[in-house]
Write a protein that holds these residues in place. Structure first.
Motif, mmCIF file in Angstrom:
data_model
loop_
_atom_site.group_PDB
_atom_site.id
_atom_site.type_symbol
_atom_site.label_atom_id
_atom_site.label_comp_id
_atom_site.label_asym_id
_atom_site.label_seq_id
_atom_site.Cartn_x
_atom_site.Cartn_y
_atom_site.Cartn_z
ATOM 1 N N LYS A 25 -3.833 -6.846 13.658
ATOM 2 C CA LYS A 25 -3.224 -5.070 14.506
ATOM 3 C C LYS A 25 -3.296 -5.739 16.558
ATOM 4 C CE LYS A 25 -4.458 -1.850 11.078
ATOM 5 N NZ LYS A 25 -4.379 -0.439 11.525
ATOM 6 N N GLY A 65 -12.229 -3.540 2.226
ATOM 7 C CA GLY A 65 -13.230 -4.219 3.262
ATOM 8 C C GLY A 65 -13.624 -2.729 3.429
ATOM 9 N N VAL A 86 -14.664 3.114 14.988
ATOM 10 C CA VAL A 86 -16.506 2.433 14.739
ATOM 11 C C VAL A 86 -16.714 2.059 16.151
ATOM 12 C CG1 VAL A 86 -14.688 0.597 14.272
ATOM 13 C CG2 VAL A 86 -17.411 0.806 13.632
ATOM 14 N N VAL A 112 -12.664 8.429 12.567
ATOM 15 C CA VAL A 112 -14.050 8.050 13.243
ATOM 16 C C VAL A 112 -13.292 6.262 13.622
ATOM 17 C CG1 VAL A 112 -13.278 6.486 10.683
ATOM 18 C CG2 VAL A 112 -15.424 6.567 12.097
ATOM 19 N N TYR A 116 -3.324 5.697 -7.757
ATOM 20 C CA TYR A 116 -2.563 6.095 -6.889
ATOM 21 C C TYR A 116 -1.250 6.080 -7.791
ATOM 22 C CZ TYR A 116 -1.926 1.646 -3.988
ATOM 23 O OH TYR A 116 -1.766 0.455 -3.589
ATOM 24 N N SER A 166 -5.349 1.109 -6.875
ATOM 25 C CA SER A 166 -4.191 0.188 -7.337
ATOM 26 C C SER A 166 -5.101 -0.049 -8.520
ATOM 27 C CB SER A 166 -3.165 -0.697 -6.971
ATOM 28 O OG SER A 166 -4.459 -2.119 -7.054
ATOM 29 N N ASN A 205 -9.113 7.434 9.174
ATOM 30 C CA ASN A 205 -9.804 5.569 9.436
ATOM 31 C C ASN A 205 -8.929 5.569 10.945
ATOM 32 O OD1 ASN A 205 -11.920 4.875 8.604
ATOM 33 N ND2 ASN A 205 -10.869 3.715 8.104
HETATM 34 N N1 LIG Z 1 -10.682 3.951 12.739
HETATM 35 C C1 LIG Z 1 -11.934 2.495 12.313
HETATM 36 O O1 LIG Z 1 -12.673 2.374 13.018
HETATM 37 C C2 LIG Z 1 -10.861 1.922 11.463
HETATM 38 C C3 LIG Z 1 -12.484 0.417 11.255
HETATM 39 C C4 LIG Z 1 -12.236 -0.087 10.386
HETATM 40 C C5 LIG Z 1 -10.943 -0.441 9.758
HETATM 41 N N2 LIG Z 1 -9.658 0.734 10.312
HETATM 42 C C6 LIG Z 1 -8.490 1.156 9.533
HETATM 43 O O2 LIG Z 1 -8.094 1.399 8.399
HETATM 44 C C7 LIG Z 1 -7.745 0.617 7.378
HETATM 45 C C8 LIG Z 1 -8.079 -0.119 6.074
HETATM 46 O O3 LIG Z 1 -8.870 -0.794 6.712
HETATM 47 P P1 LIG Z 1 -9.830 -2.255 5.740
HETATM 48 O O4 LIG Z 1 -10.739 -2.762 6.067
HETATM 49 O O5 LIG Z 1 -10.407 -0.868 4.941
HETATM 50 O O6 LIG Z 1 -8.430 -2.936 4.949
HETATM 51 P P2 LIG Z 1 -7.674 -3.040 3.514
HETATM 52 O O7 LIG Z 1 -8.846 -4.043 3.208
HETATM 53 O O8 LIG Z 1 -6.773 -3.833 4.141
HETATM 54 O O9 LIG Z 1 -8.157 -1.924 2.845
HETATM 55 C C9 LIG Z 1 -7.125 -1.474 2.712
HETATM 56 C C10 LIG Z 1 -7.094 -1.450 0.833
HETATM 57 O O10 LIG Z 1 -5.613 0.268 0.912
HETATM 58 C C11 LIG Z 1 -6.137 0.574 -0.701
HETATM 59 N N3 LIG Z 1 -4.183 0.513 -0.703
HETATM 60 C C12 LIG Z 1 -3.045 0.261 -0.364
HETATM 61 N N4 LIG Z 1 -2.023 1.268 -0.411
HETATM 62 C C13 LIG Z 1 -2.605 2.224 -0.863
HETATM 63 C C14 LIG Z 1 -2.026 3.478 -1.276
HETATM 64 N N5 LIG Z 1 -1.226 4.231 -1.621
HETATM 65 N N6 LIG Z 1 -3.064 4.573 -1.539
HETATM 66 C C15 LIG Z 1 -4.556 4.168 -1.236
HETATM 67 N N7 LIG Z 1 -5.263 3.075 -1.053
HETATM 68 C C16 LIG Z 1 -4.144 1.871 -0.699
HETATM 69 C C17 LIG Z 1 -5.489 -1.260 -0.960
HETATM 70 O O11 LIG Z 1 -6.381 -1.412 -2.072
HETATM 71 P P3 LIG Z 1 -5.162 -1.386 -3.480
HETATM 72 O O12 LIG Z 1 -5.118 -2.979 -3.253
HETATM 73 O O13 LIG Z 1 -6.066 -1.145 -4.859
HETATM 74 O O14 LIG Z 1 -4.145 -0.995 -3.903
HETATM 75 C C18 LIG Z 1 -6.570 -1.654 -0.075
HETATM 76 O O15 LIG Z 1 -7.568 -2.180 -0.435
HETATM 77 C C19 LIG Z 1 -7.311 -0.228 8.160
HETATM 78 O O16 LIG Z 1 -5.500 -0.034 8.559
HETATM 79 C C20 LIG Z 1 -7.285 -0.582 10.060
HETATM 80 O O17 LIG Z 1 -6.841 -0.744 10.545
HETATM 81 C C21 LIG Z 1 -10.126 1.813 11.039
#
Ligand SMILES: NC(=O)c1ccc[n+]([C@@H]2O[C@H](COP(=O)([O-])OP(=O)(O)OC[C@H]3O[C@@H](n4cnc5c(N)ncnc54)[C@H](OP(=O)(O)O)[C@@H]3O)[C@@H](O)[C@H]2O)c1
Length: 335
Positions: free
Chosen positions: A53, A173, A282, A280, A212, A194, A252
């Motif tokens: 991003k 992640g 981080v 949150v 989902y 999924s 998040n």
């Molecule tokens: N606020 C903060 O401090 C902070 C910190 C870290 C990350 N984030 C944000 O949090 C989000 C997730 O981060 P991440 O690192 O975990 O990303 P990631 O590793 O890309 O994981 C995203 C997960 O979302 C799942 N997903 C996709 N479509 C979905 C749906 N319709 N319903 C439920 N799950 C679904 C996918 O699972 P499947 O493959 O099983 O579909 C995938 O494993 C990102 O937008 C990131 O920018 C925010």
């Protein structure tokens, strides 16, 4: 002119754009450290959606960046230099951490000097010793994602033993750490992912897994003490029906509601509405990372590494992360 001992290989970004703005160079200036900082020889770095991003410019209003910069928040490696005021760490120590963004502004001519490079600099209080049972590649997959999950569950939701939590986005992640940390805290975990990742998430300890594409958890009659919306594709309003009387919805990704809710909460409480929305964001912390490291060394938490790319293929790693579908983390092998 910089000589070999002052330069390093790095992935440099000179403007926002598609993954091909990530340029692999061999002569980037090495970072120096201030009195409260350390320089780390990077063994591995991981790719977070935040990096993608930042690269695309999606967050440019929130995180205004100058160029050129080196991306990367997560690092595992070896301390090579410590600032005059640093105690507790010495050259040779194997460490991992989420780098401190503020500490990275001033050094070596880069607007940000991240971990997609042979050397990175960070404030000493972000550091933690690398868990002995992890390789550098595994350790690099931990800091930002695990700290996010820990801060969401412990600091924001105040999740306790015996409580019921639903984690939406459990295979990614952050979600893969959230499932394991919630189990370690003694909660009953319902995970949403999924179909292809059901087995993985069950292996992480989830008590119940929802695909989902088959089931909308917001339509179910079950109630939870906490809904952690990692992927943040639902809203507080949609989740209210599945939150218990004092339930917490943790987001998040910030929305307008994240900022508006604290303003309306006192009025909602007056009417006896205890449910709340938390967001949150981080922050790096060596102390908190040490708590995660203890869980890792105790065997209660493990990182899930989906794929590993060499540093000069950072652009392909970004493409893979952005195309979705990965379970766990994508790591860059640097050394
Ligand atoms: N606020 C903060 O401090 C902070 C910190 C870290 C990350 N984030 C944000 O949090 C989000 C997730 O981060 P991440 O690192 O975990 O990303 P990631 O590793 O890309 O994981 C995203 C997960 O979302 C799942 N997903 C996709 N479509 C979905 C749906 N319709 N319903 C439920 N799950 C679904 C996918 O699972 P499947 O493959 O099983 O579909 C995938 O494993 C990102 O937008 C990131 O920018 C925010």
């Amino acid at each position: 002119m910089l000589t070999g001992s002052h330069t390093m290989k790095a992935v440099v970004m000179r403007g926002y754009g598609a993954p091909n703005v990530l340029e692999y160079v061999q002569d980037a200036p090495r970072p120096q450290c201030a009195a409260n900082q350390v320089v780390i020889a990077v063994e591995a770095a991981s790719v977070n959606p935040l990096d993608c991003k930042t690269r695309s410019g999606e967050l440019r209003l929130m995180l205004r960046r100058r160029f050129p910069l080196v991306l990367g928040n997560d690092v595992s490696g070896r301390v090579v230099k410590v600032g005059a005021d640093v105690e507790g760490f010495a050259p040779g120590d194997e460490v991992f951490c989420m780098l401190d963004a503020n500490a990275r502004r001033a050094c070596n001519g880069f607007a940000m000097s991240g971990s997609y490079a042979e050397y990175a600099v960070t404030r000493a209080d972000t550091l933690c010793r690398k868990p002995q049972n992890l390789s550098h590649v595994e350790a690099a997959a931990v800091p930002l994602a695990a700290l996010t999950a820990h801060q969401a569950l412990v600091d924001r939701a105040k999740l306790r033993e015996g409580q019921r939590i639903l984690i939406n986005g459990a295979s990614g992640g952050v979600g893969s750490f959230a499932v394991q940390i919630a189990k370690a805290l003694g909660a009953h975990v319902t995970a949403v992912c999924s179909a292809r990742n059901v087995e993985l998430v069950e292996g992480l300890g989830a008590d119940r897994v929802i695909d989902y594409r088959e089931t909308d958890f917001c339509e179910e009659s079950r109630q939870y003490d906490v809904v952690y919306d990692v992927v943040s594709n639902r809203s507080f309003g949609e989740c209210c029906g599945v939150l218990g009387p004092a339930g917490v919805y943790v987001q998040n990704v910030a929305t307008l509601s994240s900022f508006a809710f604290p303003l309306v909460r006192p009025a909602a409480k007056l009417f006896g509405r205890e449910k709340r929305l938390e967001h949150v964001w981080v922050t790096p912390s060596g102390e908190e990372l040490a708590k995660v490291a203890r869980l890792i060394e105790a065997g209660a938490v493990r990182p899930v590494v989906e794929s590993v790319y060499p540093l000069d293929r950072a652009a392909q790693a970004h493409e893979a992360v952005e195309s979705g579908g990965a379970a766990g983390k994508t790591v860059l092998r640097v050394a």
